[in-house]
Design a protein around this motif. Sequence first.
Motif, PDB file in Angstrom:
ATOM      1  N   LYS A   1      13.693   5.457  -3.823  1.00 56.01           N
ATOM      2  CA  LYS A   1      13.473   4.865  -5.144  1.00 56.01           C
ATOM      3  C   LYS A   1      13.183   3.368  -5.020  1.00 56.01           C
ATOM      4  O   LYS A   1      12.277   2.832  -5.641  1.00 56.01           O
ATOM      5  CB  LYS A   1      14.729   5.073  -6.010  1.00 56.01           C
ATOM      6  CG  LYS A   1      14.422   5.755  -7.334  1.00 56.01           C
ATOM      7  CD  LYS A   1      15.615   5.712  -8.282  1.00 56.01           C
ATOM      8  CE  LYS A   1      16.634   6.805  -7.994  1.00 56.01           C
ATOM      9  NZ  LYS A   1      17.940   6.561  -8.601  1.00 56.01           N
ATOM     10  N   GLN A   2      13.976   2.726  -4.196  1.00 49.90           N
ATOM     11  CA  GLN A   2      13.799   1.285  -4.024  1.00 49.90           C
ATOM     12  C   GLN A   2      12.416   0.972  -3.454  1.00 49.90           C
ATOM     13  O   GLN A   2      11.741   0.044  -3.886  1.00 49.90           O
ATOM     14  CB  GLN A   2      14.889   0.734  -3.101  1.00 49.90           C
ATOM     15  CG  GLN A   2      14.929  -0.771  -3.088  1.00 49.90           C
ATOM     16  CD  GLN A   2      15.905  -1.318  -2.044  1.00 49.90           C
ATOM     17  OE1 GLN A   2      16.293  -0.617  -1.132  1.00 49.90           O
ATOM     18  NE2 GLN A   2      16.273  -2.565  -2.188  1.00 49.90           N
TER      19      GLN A   2
ATOM     20  N   ASN B   1       9.732   1.215  -5.997  1.00 48.83           N
ATOM     21  CA  ASN B   1       9.724  -0.028  -6.765  1.00 48.83           C
ATOM     22  C   ASN B   1       8.956  -1.129  -6.023  1.00 48.83           C
ATOM     23  O   ASN B   1       8.157  -1.855  -6.603  1.00 48.83           O
ATOM     24  CB  ASN B   1      11.189  -0.417  -7.032  1.00 48.83           C
ATOM     25  CG  ASN B   1      11.350  -1.804  -7.615  1.00 48.83           C
ATOM     26  OD1 ASN B   1      10.956  -2.780  -6.988  1.00 48.83           O
ATOM     27  ND2 ASN B   1      11.934  -1.896  -8.799  1.00 48.83           N
ATOM     28  N   GLN B   2       9.179  -1.212  -4.722  1.00 50.42           N
ATOM     29  CA  GLN B   2       8.506  -2.252  -3.948  1.00 50.42           C
ATOM     30  C   GLN B   2       6.994  -2.015  -3.872  1.00 50.42           C
ATOM     31  O   GLN B   2       6.203  -2.952  -3.990  1.00 50.42           O
ATOM     32  CB  GLN B   2       9.119  -2.340  -2.540  1.00 50.42           C
ATOM     33  CG  GLN B   2      10.519  -2.949  -2.571  1.00 50.42           C
ATOM     34  CD  GLN B   2      11.352  -2.623  -1.337  1.00 50.42           C
ATOM     35  OE1 GLN B   2      11.003  -1.776  -0.527  1.00 50.42           O
ATOM     36  NE2 GLN B   2      12.476  -3.306  -1.203  1.00 50.42           N
TER      37      GLN B   2
ATOM     38  N   ARG C   1       5.526  -3.008  -7.123  1.00 48.21           N
ATOM     39  CA  ARG C   1       5.437  -4.471  -7.244  1.00 48.21           C
ATOM     40  C   ARG C   1       4.320  -5.024  -6.374  1.00 48.21           C
ATOM     41  O   ARG C   1       3.665  -5.991  -6.720  1.00 48.21           O
ATOM     42  CB  ARG C   1       6.779  -5.119  -6.873  1.00 48.21           C
ATOM     43  CG  ARG C   1       7.776  -5.106  -8.025  1.00 48.21           C
ATOM     44  CD  ARG C   1       9.202  -5.102  -7.542  1.00 48.21           C
ATOM     45  NE  ARG C   1       9.565  -6.306  -6.823  1.00 48.21           N
ATOM     46  CZ  ARG C   1      10.471  -6.337  -5.827  1.00 48.21           C
ATOM     47  NH1 ARG C   1      11.064  -5.244  -5.436  1.00 48.21           N
ATOM     48  NH2 ARG C   1      10.754  -7.462  -5.240  1.00 48.21           N
TER      49      ARG C   1
ATOM     50  N   LEU D   1       4.569  -8.781  -5.630  1.00 50.53           N
ATOM     51  CA  LEU D   1       4.990  -9.139  -4.274  1.00 50.53           C
ATOM     52  C   LEU D   1       3.737  -9.536  -3.496  1.00 50.53           C
ATOM     53  O   LEU D   1       2.723  -8.841  -3.555  1.00 50.53           O
ATOM     54  CB  LEU D   1       5.635  -7.940  -3.571  1.00 50.53           C
ATOM     55  CG  LEU D   1       7.095  -7.624  -3.833  1.00 50.53           C
ATOM     56  CD1 LEU D   1       7.475  -6.329  -3.129  1.00 50.53           C
ATOM     57  CD2 LEU D   1       7.995  -8.756  -3.346  1.00 50.53           C
TER      58      LEU D   1
ATOM     59  N   GLU E   1       5.527 -11.133   1.523  1.00 57.69           N
ATOM     60  CA  GLU E   1       6.871 -10.703   1.110  1.00 57.69           C
ATOM     61  C   GLU E   1       7.057  -9.193   1.258  1.00 57.69           C
ATOM     62  O   GLU E   1       8.130  -8.700   1.580  1.00 57.69           O
ATOM     63  CB  GLU E   1       7.116 -11.109  -0.351  1.00 57.69           C
ATOM     64  CG  GLU E   1       7.274 -12.608  -0.518  1.00 57.69           C
ATOM     65  CD  GLU E   1       7.287 -13.039  -1.984  1.00 57.69           C
ATOM     66  OE1 GLU E   1       7.915 -14.061  -2.284  1.00 57.69           O
ATOM     67  OE2 GLU E   1       6.665 -12.351  -2.831  1.00 57.69           O
TER      68      GLU E   1
ATOM     69  N   PRO F   1       7.934  -7.388   5.383  1.00 61.76           N
ATOM     70  CA  PRO F   1       9.208  -6.960   5.980  1.00 61.76           C
ATOM     71  C   PRO F   1       9.847  -5.796   5.234  1.00 61.76           C
ATOM     72  O   PRO F   1      10.597  -5.018   5.823  1.00 61.76           O
ATOM     73  CB  PRO F   1      10.092  -8.205   5.898  1.00 61.76           C
ATOM     74  CG  PRO F   1       9.410  -9.140   5.009  1.00 61.76           C
ATOM     75  CD  PRO F   1       7.970  -8.781   4.941  1.00 61.76           C
ATOM     76  N   LEU F   2       9.537  -5.674   3.949  1.00 63.29           N
ATOM     77  CA  LEU F   2      10.114  -4.566   3.183  1.00 63.29           C
ATOM     78  C   LEU F   2       9.464  -3.260   3.583  1.00 63.29           C
ATOM     79  O   LEU F   2      10.127  -2.246   3.794  1.00 63.29           O
ATOM     80  CB  LEU F   2       9.939  -4.816   1.681  1.00 63.29           C
ATOM     81  CG  LEU F   2      10.502  -6.152   1.190  1.00 63.29           C
ATOM     82  CD1 LEU F   2      10.186  -6.362  -0.276  1.00 63.29           C
ATOM     83  CD2 LEU F   2      12.016  -6.200   1.405  1.00 63.29           C
TER      84      LEU F   2
ATOM     85  N   PHE G   1      13.097 -15.969   3.871  1.00 62.77           N
ATOM     86  CA  PHE G   1      13.987 -14.808   3.714  1.00 62.77           C
ATOM     87  C   PHE G   1      14.132 -14.034   5.026  1.00 62.77           C
ATOM     88  O   PHE G   1      15.015 -13.213   5.174  1.00 62.77           O
ATOM     89  CB  PHE G   1      13.462 -13.890   2.607  1.00 62.77           C
ATOM     90  CG  PHE G   1      12.154 -13.244   2.948  1.00 62.77           C
ATOM     91  CD1 PHE G   1      10.959 -13.884   2.709  1.00 62.77           C
ATOM     92  CD2 PHE G   1      12.125 -11.994   3.535  1.00 62.77           C
ATOM     93  CE1 PHE G   1       9.751 -13.303   3.046  1.00 62.77           C
ATOM     94  CE2 PHE G   1      10.923 -11.390   3.869  1.00 62.77           C
ATOM     95  CZ  PHE G   1       9.730 -12.056   3.626  1.00 62.77           C
TER      96      PHE G   1
ATOM     97  N   LEU H   1      14.774 -12.825  -1.479  1.00 61.12           N
ATOM     98  CA  LEU H   1      14.137 -11.765  -2.252  1.00 61.12           C
ATOM     99  C   LEU H   1      15.181 -10.933  -2.990  1.00 61.12           C
ATOM    100  O   LEU H   1      16.286 -10.725  -2.481  1.00 61.12           O
ATOM    101  CB  LEU H   1      13.359 -10.824  -1.327  1.00 61.12           C
ATOM    102  CG  LEU H   1      12.219 -11.417  -0.505  1.00 61.12           C
ATOM    103  CD1 LEU H   1      11.508 -10.296   0.258  1.00 61.12           C
ATOM    104  CD2 LEU H   1      11.223 -12.148  -1.404  1.00 61.12           C
TER     105      LEU H   1
ATOM    106  N   LEU I   1      20.176  -0.620  -8.994  1.00 59.02           N
ATOM    107  CA  LEU I   1      19.898   0.543  -8.133  1.00 59.02           C
ATOM    108  C   LEU I   1      21.028   0.797  -7.134  1.00 59.02           C
ATOM    109  O   LEU I   1      21.132   1.871  -6.559  1.00 59.02           O
ATOM    110  CB  LEU I   1      18.611   0.312  -7.332  1.00 59.02           C
ATOM    111  CG  LEU I   1      17.272   0.545  -8.023  1.00 59.02           C
ATOM    112  CD1 LEU I   1      16.135   0.306  -7.032  1.00 59.02           C
ATOM    113  CD2 LEU I   1      17.183   1.962  -8.565  1.00 59.02           C
TER     114      LEU I   1
END
Lengths: 550, 150
Positions: free
Chosen positions: A17-18, A21-22, A25, A31, A35, A38-39, B82, B111, B142
């Motif tokens: 889910k997270q 969201n990323q 974005r 984002l 940014e 790394p996610l 970050f 972030l 979340l």
Amino acid sequence: MYKYSNIDKKIIADRTKQFQNQVERRLNGKLTEEEFKPLRLMNGLYLQLHAYMLRVAIPYGELSSTQLRKLAFIADKFDRGYGHFTTRQNIQFNWPKLPEVPEILDQLSEVEMHAIQTSGNCIRNISSDHLAGLTAEEVEDPRPWCEIIRKWSTFHPEFSFLPRKFKIAVTGCLEDRTALLVHDIGLRLIKKNNVIGFEVFVGGGQGRTPHIAKMIRSFLSKKDLLNYLEAILTTYNQLGRRDNIYKARIKILVNELGVQKFKSLVEKNFVKFSNEKLKLDKNTINDIFNFFKLPKLKYSSNKLPISKNKKFNEWKQQNTLPHKISGYSIVLISLKPPGKPPGDADSRQMQELANISDDFSFGEIRVTHEQNLVLPHVNNTQIYQLWQQLDILKLATPNIGLISDTICCPGMDYCALATARSIPISQKIGNNFKKYFDQKSIGDIKIKISGCINACGHHHVGNIGILGLDRNGEEFYQITLGGSAKEDAAIGQIIGPSFSEKKLISAIRRIIKTYRKNKKNASEDFLSVFRRIGIEAFKKDLYDNTRKKN
Amino acid sequence: MIILERKTEKLNKYKRITNEFFSANDFLPTSLLSLYQWQEIKKQGIKKNFQLAIEINSDESSESIKDSLKKFSMIQLNFKTFKDGRPFTLVKELRIEHKFKGEIRASGHILPDQYVFLLRCGFDTVEIKKEDKEIWIELLNLDNGLYYQP
Ligand code: SF4
């Protein structure tokens, strides 16, 4: 095999889910790519030469048939019908589209899989022995320990933004099949005075400055494992270099400080920050071990069948190993048929293999760090039948451990960092040493190929290592000899000036010739000969002869 | 910029003092000092008898404050980027090794995806852009409190 608890399920679902969201974005511009990077990396998503690449974790290389079936489905639906097994026992898909990635992750979570921490500067998928739990000489099964470490390291709040990636391997045997000593941390289960604990090695690695890991603890008790790992990571996160990406791995820190100093800092942190709650008690350990029991196997005196079929006999000789339960064998499936990219499997092969593993091996499959697969428990009476089925699928190449069983990174064909192609080199080697008899007469040898100095193809630790370089737009290949990723780990030595792609194969043939000439007896393998006669003998033969031809 | 404590916006009572305006007598309990300023007034001898706040950048060594932690009501760890994860360990040192009980705040390039990690490691508050408040809270929402680590 490990089965997800409700907590595992929830954590993975939330993560998906997270990430959704990323991705949203990112797609709507909230984002920046910098940014997002790394996610997405923490979710295994790389940007490659042509497209995104998704790396899916196969914890310690263990797969169920259901999971393999899902991977086949993903290869078909979201990729171009194949997947690539990697040297970290994971699988990569080379063509997923960004908006579809959350859906792929959803699909994966249905079968208890994910892509978490398969990239990024965090603790990566834990790797292990592909024969874990199967051999008689093992001190203890390393997989439960991998699982304990996997949990502890997943979304670790403190260690998710390390100076650089961090790789841990665990083995339960003295004979090393995990490349333990080229890991950031290598853990070896040992028995001392009848108590089992760990030997701890730290600071191994490849890349542009290869290092063999050094021992910092000769015995660590099981209960302290996680606190000790925390102490190492704390030291690394405090002091690891962040000013230069090429000097950021822990191997550089260990070498700059010296192993004694590093060890004393770790021991201090171990005392300072030891957390009662991280201590492992017997019940917790037993609960995890219960997941890794052998399936119900029946001892028997059944031997491997004798056959007149030459192909079968070759395969039987090369690709099977005795299981610790008599009457069974471990079957290795080579993903290196001549002419194919090492480690690739198409969706049909994956699908069929899933069925085969249900029929012959209790639905278990393993991935080796040498990019092959394993069926862990095959009844000796069914071996011939199994071979027939594998042969139809072109999965019965009898070359495990032989010259055409190369390790190879994706190289210029996929990788944005490559300086040369590596897959075609591996294909050429396969095509040049096709006959089983020829390969067998050369014997055990490891050729490892990387498409650039980052060394994902482990060339430093190949008995013969090949590194692709770019020289004014032309691909050249540097050869190293004498490397080993086993318990006698060593970094290979550069033999001399590099070779063009055209001349590379004849150079390798020449090296093999020198080995053959110097072999004392039939069983003396390449590495032993190299260690006995040294690089000069190879060098002389190689360059004198190459020059004559020019 | 706003200060967020979990899901609630909090008044920022601290103010940076400008470079030309500092001596051992020229700061207030609401002053936020840089590491350099702190080292300067430490040299001069600290005359006033109250606590203040200090900001340490992620690439600065915190050694020089470790013997004076009682002087601080708030320590702000400022992320240069970050990706620089050092503050995640520094906060552990402050909390566990030095038993620092005051507020620890994260600032700089952080972030919302790091929010839960920051809180779990021992940060109390974050300094963020006003317009980002919603997404920070959304990502905290979340979180369901299930973790693999104690
Ligand atoms: S070794 Fe270089 S070319 Fe090969 S996969 Fe790694 S980064 Fe890419």
